[in-house]
Design a protein around this motif. Sequence first.
Motif, mmCIF file in Angstrom:
data_model
loop_
_atom_site.group_PDB
_atom_site.id
_atom_site.type_symbol
_atom_site.label_atom_id
_atom_site.label_comp_id
_atom_site.label_asym_id
_atom_site.label_seq_id
_atom_site.Cartn_x
_atom_site.Cartn_y
_atom_site.Cartn_z
ATOM 1 N N TRP A 26 21.909 41.010 119.934
ATOM 2 C CA TRP A 26 22.407 39.748 119.392
ATOM 3 C C TRP A 26 21.802 39.406 118.028
ATOM 4 O O TRP A 26 22.532 38.968 117.133
ATOM 5 N N PRO A 27 20.489 39.584 117.826
ATOM 6 C CA PRO A 27 19.965 39.325 116.483
ATOM 7 C C PRO A 27 20.613 40.186 115.398
ATOM 8 O O PRO A 27 20.845 39.714 114.278
ATOM 9 N N VAL A 28 20.934 41.444 115.738
ATOM 10 C CA VAL A 28 21.620 42.311 114.773
ATOM 11 C C VAL A 28 23.012 41.770 114.455
ATOM 12 O O VAL A 28 23.442 41.735 113.292
ATOM 13 N N ILE A 29 23.731 41.338 115.490
ATOM 14 C CA ILE A 29 25.076 40.797 115.290
ATOM 15 C C ILE A 29 25.025 39.518 114.467
ATOM 16 O O ILE A 29 25.831 39.322 113.537
ATOM 17 N N LEU A 30 24.094 38.639 114.772
ATOM 18 C CA LEU A 30 23.971 37.390 114.017
ATOM 19 C C LEU A 30 23.591 37.663 112.565
ATOM 20 O O LEU A 30 24.102 37.005 111.643
ATOM 21 N N THR A 31 22.713 38.623 112.353
ATOM 22 C CA THR A 31 22.348 39.002 110.984
ATOM 23 C C THR A 31 23.567 39.536 110.233
ATOM 24 O O THR A 31 23.741 39.264 109.037
ATOM 25 N N GLY A 32 24.418 40.281 110.939
ATOM 26 C CA GLY A 32 25.643 40.781 110.316
ATOM 27 C C GLY A 32 26.557 39.656 109.864
ATOM 28 O O GLY A 32 27.183 39.732 108.799
ATOM 29 N N ILE A 33 26.653 38.591 110.662
ATOM 30 C CA ILE A 33 27.460 37.430 110.271
ATOM 31 C C ILE A 33 26.877 36.779 109.018
ATOM 32 O O ILE A 33 27.597 36.439 108.073
ATOM 33 N N ILE A 34 25.566 36.612 109.017
ATOM 34 C CA ILE A 34 24.897 36.016 107.851
ATOM 35 C C ILE A 34 25.155 36.851 106.600
ATOM 36 O O ILE A 34 25.500 36.318 105.534
ATOM 37 N N ASP A 35 25.001 38.161 106.716
ATOM 38 C CA ASP A 35 25.227 39.044 105.569
ATOM 39 C C ASP A 35 26.673 38.955 105.082
ATOM 40 O O ASP A 35 26.945 38.969 103.874
ATOM 41 N N ASN A 36 27.601 38.875 106.032
ATOM 42 C CA ASN A 36 29.013 38.803 105.672
ATOM 43 C C ASN A 36 29.315 37.533 104.879
ATOM 44 O O ASN A 36 30.006 37.579 103.842
ATOM 45 N N ILE A 37 28.807 36.396 105.346
ATOM 46 C CA ILE A 37 29.048 35.129 104.639
ATOM 47 C C ILE A 37 28.345 35.137 103.285
ATOM 48 O O ILE A 37 28.889 34.656 102.281
ATOM 49 N N TYR A 38 27.137 35.691 103.241
ATOM 50 C CA TYR A 38 26.407 35.764 101.979
ATOM 51 C C TYR A 38 27.193 36.579 100.940
ATOM 52 O O TYR A 38 27.315 36.162 99.776
ATOM 53 N N CYS A 39 27.730 37.721 101.359
ATOM 54 C CA CYS A 39 28.509 38.556 100.433
ATOM 55 C C CYS A 39 29.781 37.846 99.982
ATOM 56 O O CYS A 39 30.168 37.936 98.811
ATOM 57 N N ARG A 40 30.421 37.141 100.908
ATOM 58 C CA ARG A 40 31.620 36.385 100.539
ATOM 59 C C ARG A 40 31.280 35.282 99.538
ATOM 60 O O ARG A 40 31.989 35.084 98.555
#
Length: 484
Positions: A26-40
């Motif tokens: 779950w921490p990996v998945i949540l980090t992926g969401i954060i990275d995705n929004i940051y890149c957007r």
Amino acid sequence: MFEAPYPPWDFTDRNSFAFETVIKRWPVILTGIIDNIYCRNHDLGVSLPSKSPEETALIEEQITEGKKIINEVGQIKYDMARDRALPRIPDDGEALTDVYNAELDRLTEKKQNTWLRVPWLYSECYLYRLVRSFFVQTKYWKDYDPFLQQKEATFQKSSKAIYQLATTMHELEGDKDSLVSDPDNLKVIFKEMIQMCLWGNATDLSMLTHLTHEDIQHLQSVGKDAQAARAEYILRDDQEKVWNHLMSLAGKADSRVDFVLDNAGFELFTDFVFADFLVTYTPYVSKVVFHPKLIPWFVSDVTPADFKSATKSLLSPTFFPEDNTSDAPAATASKESREHLYTMVKRWESYIQSGVFSLSVPIDYPLGASDVKANFWTSPYPYWNMEKLAPELFADLRQSSLAIFKGDLNFRKLTGDVQWPPSTPFETAIGPIAGKFPILSLRTNKADVIVAVDDEVAKKLDASGEKWRYNGKYALVLFQPKAE
């Protein structure tokens, strides 16, 4: 309401996959969401110099909302690591907030409302609904799927298996008459198809956090040798029972198969192939209904938008990247293979237009839309009590000639994700829905819950030290017929 005689899987056993999920996955998945929004947000910021003052103000507002989502997701990750209490999901106007919060209140009374004490199935469903609420409460991010880019990128890496399957389907066309006239020949192809459909869910993005592209290709291998080798890893195999059931549909008008979908991308492609085989090459099935999720769910689950874009992507000459040297269309797909794919996918589009293939909800449904026949799939409930909790959906599935439940989460919900003894019969584990309509579960093992496996087999695998319950190496093909 049915309740199992065993407790649900939770995070108390530190050797379980449940514990590994909350601590690592779950921490990996949540980090992926954060990275995705940051890149957007970064891309939006880069675009600002070329915008008018009015456009700049709107983009800056969107960036601010993106930063807020990042902070909210980050807070959940922080609280999770510290075993803090789960917050109530705000009333954001979309479905099921009352359902999740009512269950959370019940768990709070039992002091099971922190991240390491809550039942696994509830908390994992809750997590995705909570994250969805962060997007819903914004002006510019309501329709944003934070997993879309990841789903598409993985789909693009599947071209080798996709072209191979397209050619296989083309070759069946030349044998169509002999196949239809000889059930034994059809049965051979059916077994190839059902294994393909079973192992297609090896591409589950919530699981593939560390696998290489080559690992993905290996998991997606659809050659006959690979299928034969995998047969020994199917711990319970009801393919014969399913085939006999399908043959019993011959001559019946309007026989219908339902796919309760799991992952987008390559797995959805294999679902289409299997459905195509059933309606095009067998005399047993005349219609297929696909059931999606209405919000971004467990990273890679199919939404209406994923379903709609699948055929468009497959028909695009630029969808599969040319610079992927290990799996580039130029290297792996002949002109004939491309034509085979085009012909097959155009047939699917014609089926969608004519209603032979259909989605259980309107194909243009936006993210977060509510539907009485679809909301249940993103609830925290096991499927045991579908008749009482989702009567419209239950009544619809009662009309199905076969309901195929794809993947691990559907299996967990069918069985309640409780600690059944491994030898528990499938019929027992699925509770009150057993016998109400024909059920086929295609599941590669990716969670602790196991049923329908012989005690001796389970003990031997446990003794081996292999993580057979959840490493994705083993599978179950389970069939429960409709009661006479």
